[in-house]
Enzyme design. Sequence first.
Site, short mmCIF file in Angstrom:
data_model
loop_
_atom_site.label_atom_id
_atom_site.label_comp_id
_atom_site.label_asym_id
_atom_site.label_seq_id
_atom_site.Cartn_x
_atom_site.Cartn_y
_atom_site.Cartn_z
CD GLU A 1 60.68 41.61 63.58
OE1 GLU A 1 60.04 41.91 62.55
OE2 GLU A 1 60.26 41.77 64.74
NE ARG B 1 57.97 43.90 49.40
CZ ARG B 1 57.76 43.47 50.64
NH1 ARG B 1 57.50 44.32 51.60
NH2 ARG B 1 57.78 42.19 50.91
CE LYS C 1 59.74 38.69 57.82
NZ LYS C 1 60.72 39.20 58.81
#
Length: 563
Positions: free
Chosen positions: A40, A266, A276
Amino acid sequence: MSSEQPASPVSPADFIRQRITADRAAGRHGGAVVTRFPPEPNGYLHIGHAKSICLNFGVAEEFGGRCFLRFDDTNPLREDETFVQAIREDVAWLGFDWGDRLTHASDYFERLHACAVELIRRGLAYVDHLSAEQIREYRGTLTAPGRESPYRARSVEENLELFERMRRGEFAEGECVLRARIDMASGNINLRDPTLYRIRKVAHQRTGEAWCIYPMYDFAHTLSDAFEGITHSLCTLEFEDHRPLYDWLLDQLDLPHRPQQIEFSRLNLAFTVTSKRKLSQLVERGIVAGWDDPRMPTLAGMRRRGYPPEAVREFIRRVGVTKKENTIEMGALESAVREHLNVHAERRLAVQRPLKIVLENWPDGQTETVSLPNHPADPARGSREVIFGRELYIEADDFMEDPPRKFHRLKPGGEVRLRGAFIIRCDEMIRDETGQVVELRCSYDPETRSGASGADRKVKGTIHWVHAASAIPVELRLYDRLFSAADPDGQGDYLAALNPESLVTLTGALGEPALAALGPGETVQLERAGYFTRDAASATGVLVLNRTVTLRDSWARLEAAAR
RNA sequence: UGGGGUGUAGCCAAGCGGUAAGGCAGCGGGUUUUGAUCCCGUCAUUCGCAGGUUCGAAUCCUGCCACCCCAGCCA
């Protein structure tokens, strides 16, 4: 990039590669392998993304397939085109090529809309006029089933008309949404009539004012995968319980391809954060100098810090791919960085905290030249001539007035070798008014010049030095872990765990003249100190070197253990 | 009281019924004009726990325990 073969033994295939191999053996997808990396554009890429990039592009490469770089730009509120450019640079820097496969979810807005209309036609989606708060209440809880919205029973015709009016902008933001009609009692909350489209009366960075309704992630992502012919949609564990919705969408619509989602864990790095939200907070609050601050776990930060992309890829390879939660030690990353730099970086001399020494038996005003190899293990890389003379600087830490046992550097009356030059002896200490040693009077042994016949005389230590008159000033930026806790989130407030010494700037350092020729982004080993990379972003004038990583230091470990 | 996952060494990670790979870290030693590099050696009688099946189980079965994720009109 595939030309570099890791020296380490071949690693066994991870579960994803095993599965792809099995899929191909079974003839699924006609043997094709198509993947995608779908960021994104609302922030910079970090080390966690590197794992996904290496996996998706790596798998495509290994199986002769293709990988798309697809920007997931379905929320114009948070996204920005400037991030798109930064992300492209980062992926390219890591060494991957998307060819002509750079796409955006927004490329598919028209097709996505058509799919939504088709769902309505099939009675599988409806316009809901419940407010956001009501939807939340109706959804139920983790343990209690939800209730059906009173608008759930609207006719196909009414839904078609309402959705069209949504698209035309006849409703205000938040007034209604399009929802899938699945199962309000499902144990999986993602199946309790998830929202497919919401109203956002803001311009989109790419489609401008063309739309005021935007698709949600699950809808846009699943269908984009199908449109692009993705065969293996690799994502992280938190999307595991979205998979039933992913499959539901593929089941209900007539699509050209049927991708399958596979989840992996992850990558978490100790002593840093990779959310983020937290990274942007560090930037916004000025805690770091920007997304590319060398302390940041971002690809831009690591690049500026001097981490070679090959080392990052090797690190990712070593870490593997599984479904287990993990926290990788910083040492693993640093080890890969050192391994690469040890063979590729040339050697130079610089003194971080200078201590002046004068060779009293060296003729005043006279200089000589000594030759230093650019890489001791690789004579082909040549050597350089360095001026040597009466006044020099050595590392302040390389002298101790009252050293512990086994300290084999310089001490009063002791001898040490100056790298590539002579053996010297410390004869006298000069102190300032506070008693601090500020200068050493020494003598050198003319027989011990490197390469000369007397040079094989053994002394316990070899230290680095610079020639006082010809040395150039350098600014050294010494970086350490950003947080002083392995898990910065462990105590709640991650900002409380910030390491106050994550950056130490040394403005008084002195380097050998050859350092002036170092190009921006170029890395050298300052012998006995570490690997340093010329900062690519600081203004011209001063030579700024970022410490990429220290050398392994068993003496420091001994010292720490003694304390 | 729901749904979905994961447990092999300090940190990662192979293993896929035949007797615990490898990497990082650590430890011991050798070489060395970088206390670096390099080299050699060492580091799980045991795989979350308890039962069971089997000649044989980290691998199969049953039960339990621990940890992670999910209730955005974020991705």
